[in-house]
Scaffold this motif. Sequence first.
Motif, PDB file in Angstrom:
ATOM      1  N   VAL A 123       0.902  44.206  21.447  1.00 23.54           N
ATOM      2  CA  VAL A 123       0.101  43.071  21.922  1.00 23.54           C
ATOM      3  C   VAL A 123       0.423  42.715  23.370  1.00 23.54           C
ATOM      4  O   VAL A 123      -0.496  42.542  24.189  1.00 23.54           O
ATOM      5  CB  VAL A 123       0.296  41.855  20.990  1.00 23.54           C
ATOM      6  CG1 VAL A 123      -0.458  40.635  21.540  1.00 23.54           C
ATOM      7  CG2 VAL A 123      -0.194  42.184  19.586  1.00 23.54           C
ATOM      8  N   THR A 133      -5.986  40.064  24.541  1.00 28.09           N
ATOM      9  CA  THR A 133      -4.908  39.651  23.624  1.00 28.09           C
ATOM     10  C   THR A 133      -5.433  39.505  22.203  1.00 28.09           C
ATOM     11  O   THR A 133      -4.792  39.953  21.237  1.00 28.09           O
ATOM     12  CB  THR A 133      -4.291  38.336  24.091  1.00 28.09           C
ATOM     13  OG1 THR A 133      -3.794  38.479  25.428  1.00 28.09           O
ATOM     14  CG2 THR A 133      -3.148  37.913  23.173  1.00 28.09           C
ATOM     15  N   VAL A 137      -4.292  41.736  18.914  1.00 28.34           N
ATOM     16  CA  VAL A 137      -3.840  41.204  17.627  1.00 28.34           C
ATOM     17  C   VAL A 137      -4.698  41.761  16.495  1.00 28.34           C
ATOM     18  O   VAL A 137      -4.189  42.185  15.447  1.00 28.34           O
ATOM     19  CB  VAL A 137      -3.879  39.668  17.642  1.00 28.34           C
ATOM     20  CG1 VAL A 137      -3.584  39.113  16.244  1.00 28.34           C
ATOM     21  CG2 VAL A 137      -2.890  39.124  18.650  1.00 28.34           C
TER      22      VAL A 137
END
Length: 523
Positions: A123, A133, A137
């Motif tokens: 990440v 980001t 995830v």
Amino acid sequence: MVAELLKLKFALLANTFNRTAKQNVGLVVWALVGIALTIACVIALSSLDAGSEGARIAVILGGSVVVLAFIVVPLVSSVPDPLDPRRFALFGIPAAALARGLAVAGAVSMPVVLTFIAAVFTVPVWSENAATTLLAVLAALIGVATIVLVSRLAALVAAVGLATRRSRETAGLITVLLIVLASPAVVLWFSVNWGRDGSGLMAAAADALSWSPLGAAWALPADVATGASGGEVTIKLLISLAFLALLWLSWRALVARVLVTAQRSVPEREHANLGWFARTPSTRSGAVAARSFTYWARDARYPVPVIGVFGFLVVVFLAFVIAGIPLTYLVLLTVPALCATLAFSVHNDVALDNSAIWLHVSASRVGFADRLGRVVPVLAMGVPLIAVGSVAAAFFADDFAALPALLGVSTVLLLAGLGVGNLLSALFPYPAVRPGDGPFSQPQVGGGTGFVVQIAFVLLTALFAAPSVYYAILGLLGNESAFWPSLWWGAGAGVVVLIVGTVAGGAIFDRRGPDILAAALRN
């Protein structure tokens, strides 16, 4: 149900070390290896330049290899699954609830946890903005969910599909063939100039894997960070989600199937005739030959090592090609190499019989018949190989003048190898894979006798084949008149060594019968 299965999983993990000291040491070693690999991955991910093309290549390739490992390892591993769905068949649990609970419980294992830790550290590599980001995830969650489901599915497929010895042997044979077919890629891998072409090849591999279910999820934040179009990212997101959904549906369907299916048993075959025993003469040698034909047809311990040696020869030939050796010579070497491989198969076939060798020992003076009958299947394969393969090799090499030498060298390697094998297998039988075990199993008894016997086989066969090989080399160097002496030397030496080795091996078998039986029983 999910909570109950999680409790069961934690109880199993708590009892992990309730084993023997040797097993506990093995578990600790594997755990340390897994932790070390995870730490190495975390350090490598932390050293990557955020949002770079190099980071994209590393994450996609690494993630694809991890997913592939979670597919392959359960298929080839023989470790029983303590949470096999079939263990819950008598509890009346709905299939959907059981599939869901076992999938969640499957996430509670050291390989998955370590993979999750490594996925978390991907990440920060894509944390340039909120969009990348969020995608990082999402990619990590999809990747971990994929490895959980694919490992559970692969383990159940292996448990159901590889329940019988025949299916396991077939799978092993297919594995050997795949390794042989993949060997050119390994040779080419070591031949690449990585300093000049490595980055381009790795980038091409990452691009290809990013469109596959193995790497589509890991490519999502990487493609956004490196400026890919929204359409490409959307398609790869759909590929990863569709693969995950397919895995879940397959897992749930397979769980429902095994809950209502009886355990697989080996069916009893009814034979309408005597098989090879009806096709061979009703003599002692004919009976041994019939047994040997049956073993070659049904026992993977016989053909699989030959295929493995052939795969090694393929790798060697490819290495020679890369080294610049003319292809003409390699084509001419193919048939002699295969003949030597076939002859090698008889150098310890007495040990493969295991305790069944007492049938021969208890009979009166059957040594010569035993030696002669065991070479018949190899001759049945080797003679047509020499006749057809030599002509084909000379044709593809465009050198029919070398055909006599090709016939002579191939003949002496096959016949002399069989003669040497007949002698050595009676003199020095060494531990072999036991009947019923897979062809890749290890003998129950160790020792260095096998290595010595194999070296002796190679040296003696090479010694008897040396004159024919010498004249063949003279012919290839320009003296074409030497091709015919190569044939005469090869045929003559091969026949003489086969006869002497068979007669001498038979006499030794008659004299050392009790010792041979004792060695087989110790295996």
